[in-house]
Write a protein that holds these residues in place. Structure first.
Motif, PDB file in Angstrom:
ATOM      1  N   GLU A   1       0.825  -1.202   0.000  1.00 57.02           N
ATOM      2  CA  GLU A   1       0.000   0.000   0.000  1.00 57.02           C
ATOM      3  C   GLU A   1       0.861   1.255   0.000  1.00 57.02           C
ATOM      4  O   GLU A   1       0.585   2.215  -0.732  1.00 57.02           O
ATOM      5  CB  GLU A   1      -0.918   0.012   1.233  1.00 57.02           C
ATOM      6  CG  GLU A   1      -2.076  -0.968   1.159  1.00 57.02           C
ATOM      7  CD  GLU A   1      -2.981  -0.839   2.364  1.00 57.02           C
ATOM      8  OE1 GLU A   1      -2.619  -0.112   3.328  1.00 57.02           O
ATOM      9  OE2 GLU A   1      -4.052  -1.457   2.374  1.00 57.02           O
ATOM     10  N   ILE A   2       1.905   1.248   0.823  1.00 60.94           N
ATOM     11  CA  ILE A   2       2.807   2.394   0.900  1.00 60.94           C
ATOM     12  C   ILE A   2       3.527   2.596  -0.432  1.00 60.94           C
ATOM     13  O   ILE A   2       3.656   3.722  -0.927  1.00 60.94           O
ATOM     14  CB  ILE A   2       3.826   2.202   2.044  1.00 60.94           C
ATOM     15  CG1 ILE A   2       3.109   2.254   3.398  1.00 60.94           C
ATOM     16  CG2 ILE A   2       4.934   3.258   1.979  1.00 60.94           C
ATOM     17  CD1 ILE A   2       3.992   1.887   4.575  1.00 60.94           C
TER      18      ILE A   2
ATOM     19  N   ASN B   1       2.509   1.858  -3.331  1.00 62.02           N
ATOM     20  CA  ASN B   1       1.583   2.311  -4.366  1.00 62.02           C
ATOM     21  C   ASN B   1       1.037   3.717  -4.105  1.00 62.02           C
ATOM     22  O   ASN B   1       0.383   4.297  -4.969  1.00 62.02           O
ATOM     23  CB  ASN B   1       0.404   1.332  -4.490  1.00 62.02           C
ATOM     24  CG  ASN B   1       0.843  -0.010  -5.058  1.00 62.02           C
ATOM     25  OD1 ASN B   1       1.768  -0.076  -5.866  1.00 62.02           O
ATOM     26  ND2 ASN B   1       0.200  -1.085  -4.627  1.00 62.02           N
ATOM     27  N   ASN B   2       1.286   4.230  -2.909  1.00 62.38           N
ATOM     28  CA  ASN B   2       0.841   5.581  -2.566  1.00 62.38           C
ATOM     29  C   ASN B   2       2.057   6.501  -2.651  1.00 62.38           C
ATOM     30  O   ASN B   2       2.871   6.575  -1.738  1.00 62.38           O
ATOM     31  CB  ASN B   2       0.255   5.601  -1.151  1.00 62.38           C
ATOM     32  CG  ASN B   2      -0.382   6.945  -0.805  1.00 62.38           C
ATOM     33  OD1 ASN B   2       0.076   7.993  -1.247  1.00 62.38           O
ATOM     34  ND2 ASN B   2      -1.429   6.900   0.005  1.00 62.38           N
ATOM     35  N   LYS B   3       2.185   7.202  -3.770  1.00 60.75           N
ATOM     36  CA  LYS B   3       3.402   7.961  -4.040  1.00 60.75           C
ATOM     37  C   LYS B   3       3.638   9.058  -3.006  1.00 60.75           C
ATOM     38  O   LYS B   3       4.788   9.321  -2.617  1.00 60.75           O
ATOM     39  CB  LYS B   3       3.336   8.571  -5.441  1.00 60.75           C
ATOM     40  CG  LYS B   3       4.701   8.982  -5.976  1.00 60.75           C
ATOM     41  CD  LYS B   3       4.638   9.330  -7.450  1.00 60.75           C
ATOM     42  CE  LYS B   3       6.030   9.671  -7.991  1.00 60.75           C
ATOM     43  NZ  LYS B   3       5.987  10.020  -9.425  1.00 60.75           N
ATOM     44  N   THR B   4       2.574   9.687  -2.554  1.00 58.19           N
ATOM     45  CA  THR B   4       2.728  10.758  -1.565  1.00 58.19           C
ATOM     46  C   THR B   4       3.328  10.217  -0.272  1.00 58.19           C
ATOM     47  O   THR B   4       4.289  10.781   0.274  1.00 58.19           O
ATOM     48  CB  THR B   4       1.370  11.408  -1.259  1.00 58.19           C
ATOM     49  OG1 THR B   4       0.863  12.009  -2.452  1.00 58.19           O
ATOM     50  CG2 THR B   4       1.497  12.467  -0.181  1.00 58.19           C
ATOM     51  N   VAL B   5       2.764   9.116   0.229  1.00 60.99           N
ATOM     52  CA  VAL B   5       3.271   8.517   1.473  1.00 60.99           C
ATOM     53  C   VAL B   5       4.695   8.002   1.282  1.00 60.99           C
ATOM     54  O   VAL B   5       5.565   8.200   2.139  1.00 60.99           O
ATOM     55  CB  VAL B   5       2.342   7.371   1.939  1.00 60.99           C
ATOM     56  CG1 VAL B   5       2.944   6.644   3.143  1.00 60.99           C
ATOM     57  CG2 VAL B   5       0.963   7.907   2.281  1.00 60.99           C
TER      58      VAL B   5
ATOM     59  N   TYR C   1       0.926   1.914  10.226  1.00 59.85           N
ATOM     60  CA  TYR C   1       1.624   2.931   9.436  1.00 59.85           C
ATOM     61  C   TYR C   1       2.657   3.677  10.287  1.00 59.85           C
ATOM     62  O   TYR C   1       3.775   3.939   9.836  1.00 59.85           O
ATOM     63  CB  TYR C   1       0.622   3.919   8.825  1.00 59.85           C
ATOM     64  CG  TYR C   1       0.109   3.483   7.470  1.00 59.85           C
ATOM     65  CD1 TYR C   1       0.583   4.070   6.313  1.00 59.85           C
ATOM     66  CD2 TYR C   1      -0.838   2.479   7.348  1.00 59.85           C
ATOM     67  CE1 TYR C   1       0.114   3.683   5.053  1.00 59.85           C
ATOM     68  CE2 TYR C   1      -1.320   2.075   6.107  1.00 59.85           C
ATOM     69  CZ  TYR C   1      -0.834   2.676   4.965  1.00 59.85           C
ATOM     70  OH  TYR C   1      -1.297   2.274   3.727  1.00 59.85           O
TER      71      TYR C   1
END
Length: 419
Positions: A227-228, A230-234, A358
Motif C-alpha cells: 500500500e505504501i 503504491n501511494n506515491k505521496t506517502v 503505518y
C-alpha cells in the motif's frame, strides 16, 4: 485554540516522557562518561553512538509487527502501557550503582521502552483530534513537553550541583535524578491511561483468534508495504523523512557526548541544553501556527534547511562553551517544529484505521535513519579520531531529505492544480 480533555491528556504524556528524553540527552551521557573511566574521547563517542544504534535497530524491527497487532480495536492502549511500564522500571533501575557496560545495557533497554511507547502514543493522534487540529495539537505536545520537562530537570540539576554542599555526593545525586524523572513520567502518564479510547481500529471477529491474528501479522505487514509503495505521496514523504529526521535525531542524541568529547565543561553543556527547552517551547507553538498559514511541508523544508546550517556550524565552528550555547539555541528554534509537523503531516495522509501499523513503518524509517546517523558518526570518528568529521557526515543526509521534500511539495502543488 481551546483543547478538549482528551487532547490535553495526550499532550500531558509529552510533558512526562520529555523529562526522560531531556535527562537522556544531557545528564546521562555525562554520567556514562564519568563511570567509564580510562576511555578516550573518541571511544566514549563510539560507545554512546553504538548504544543508540542498537536501541534504534531493536525498535525498528519490532514496531511494524506490534503495530499490526495494535491496530485491532482496544489493543493500542495495551501495547502503549506495556512499553511505558518497561521503560519506567528500567529508568528507575538506572539509579542502581553498576559498571559502565551494565549501565549502558540498562539504558538501551530503557530507551527501547520509552521510544516504543512514543510510537503508540504518536499513533493515538488520529484518535484524539481531527485533521484540522492535528498540527496545533501535535505542536502543543512538543511545546509543553519542552517546557514541562524543565521542572524535574531543574530539580535534578540543583541536586547534582548543590548536593555536595549538603553532603550528597554528585554521583548519588545523579542516580537520584533517575528516580525523580521516573516519578514525573508516571504522574503525567496516568491521565492519558485513564481517558484514552481507541477511535479507529479493525474490529476483531470470531475468526480472529490469537493464533490467527499472529499468523496473519506478517502477511498484513507485507500488504501495508505494498500500500505504501503504491501511494506515491506517502512513499516519497517517508523516504524524505528517513533522511532528514536522521540529522535531527543524531544532533539531539549525540550533542552532549560530542561537546563533552571536545572538552566543554559538563555544567555548561547541561545549562545550554536547558536553554534549548525554553527556546523550543514558543518556537514549537509558532511553528504549528505558521503551518496553518504557509503550509506544513513548507515549514518542514525551512527546518531541514536550518538543520543543515546547524550541522555545518557544529562541525566547523563548535569549539568552546559559548559556541555550544549558540548551537543549543539554534536547535531549540527548529527541533520541536520539525518533529511536531512531521508527526501531524503523516497522520493526515495515512488511513486512520491502520494508524498503528503505518506509524510502525514511520518509526522504522525514523529509527533506521537514527541507526545510520549514529553509525556514521561512530565509524567516521573511529576511523579519523576526529569527532568533528563524524558530525559533518550528517549534512549529506539532510541534503537528500531536503531534495525529496522539495519534490513532494512540487507533486502536491501539481495535484492541487489538476484537481
Amino acid at each position: 485554540m481551546k483543547y478538549t480533555k482528551l487532547e490535553r491528556n495526550w499532550v500531558m504524556y509529552d510533558v512526562g516522557n520529555s523529562a526522560l528524553v531531556l535527562l537522556n540527552t544531557s545528564v546521562v551521557p555525562i554520567y556514562f562518561n564519568a563511570i567509564n573511566t580510562g576511555a578516550s574521547s573518541a571511544d566514549l563517542v563510539v560507545a554512546w553512538g553504538s548504544a543508540q544504534t542498537i536501541a534504534s535497530l531493536v525498535i525498528a524491527m519490532l514496531m511494524p509487527i506490534l503495530g499490526a497487532l495494535a491496530d485491532y480495536a482496544g489493543n493500542k492502549i495495551k501495547f502503549f502501557l506495556g512499553f511505558f511500564l518497561t521503560g519506567l522500571v528500567l529508568c528507575l533501575a538506572q539509579a542502581i550503582p553498576m559498571s559502565a557496560m551494565a549501565f549502558l545495557a540498562v539504558y538501551v533497554l530503557c530507551t527501547i521502552g520509552l521510544n516504543s511507547s512514543m510510537t503508540f502514543y504518536d499513533a493515538m493522534l488520529p484518535d484524539i483530534t481531527t485533521d484540522e487540529r492535528m498540527d496545533a495539537v501535535s505542536s502543543s505536545g512538543y511545546a509543553w513537553g519542552y517546557i514541562g520537562s524543565t521542572v524535574p530537570f531543574i530539580i535534578c540539576l540543583a541536586l547534582i550541583m548543590g548536593g555536595p554542599a549538603l553532603g550528597v555526593p554528585t554521583m548519588l545525586a545523579t542516580r537520584l535524578s533517575f528516580v525523580i524523572t521516573g516519578a514525573w513520567w508516571l504522574i503525567f502518564t496516568l491521565p492519558l491511561i485513564r481517558t484514552y479510547k481507541q477511535k479507529y481500529g479493525r474490529e476483531r471477529g470470531p475468526e480472529d483468534t490469537i493464533g490467527h491474528i499472529v499468523g496473519g501479522v506478517f502477511s498484513e505487514v507485507v500488504h501495508t508495504m505494498r500500500e505504501i509503495a503504491n501511494n506515491k505521496t506517502v512513499l516519497v514523504y517517508m523516504i524524505a523523512f528517513f533522511f532528514y529526521i536522521d540529522g535531527v535525531h543524531t544532533v539531539i542524541s549525540m550533542a552532549t557526548s560530542y561537546g563533552s568529547a571536545l572538552g566543554i565543561d559538563s555544567t555548561q553543556l547541561v545549562l545550554a541544553l536547558l536553554v534549548t527547552q525554553f527556546v523550543a517551547f514558543p518556537s514549537a507553538i509558532i511553528y504549528g501556527k505558521l503551518a496553518g498559514r504557509v503550509g506544513t511541508l513548507n515549514m518542514i523544508l525551512v527546518a531541514v534547511a536550518a538543520y543543515m546550517g546547524i550541522v555545518l556550524f557544529a562541525a566547523f565552528f563548535l569549539k568552546t562553551a559559548f559556541e555550544f550555547w549558540v548551537l543549543a539555541i539554534m536547535v531549540g528554534l527548529f527541533q520541536g517544529g520539525v518533529q511536531a509537523l512531521s508527526r501531524s503531516y503523516f497522520g493526515r495522509i495515512i488511513p486512520k484505521e491502520k494508524s498503528n501499523e503505518y506509524y510502525g513503518f514511520f518509526d522504522i524509517f525514523g529509527r533506521y535513519a537514527s541507526v545510520m546517523g549514529t553509525f556514521l558518526v561512530s565509524v567516521v570518528t573511529s576511523l579519523t579520531g576526529n569527532p568533528s568529521l563524524g558530525v559533518l557526515s550528517i549534512a549529506v543526509l539532510l541534503v537528500v531529505g531536503f531534495m525529496l521534500l522539495a519534490r513532494l511539495s512540487r507533486m502536491t502543488r501539481a495535484a492541487e492544480n489538476a484537481a
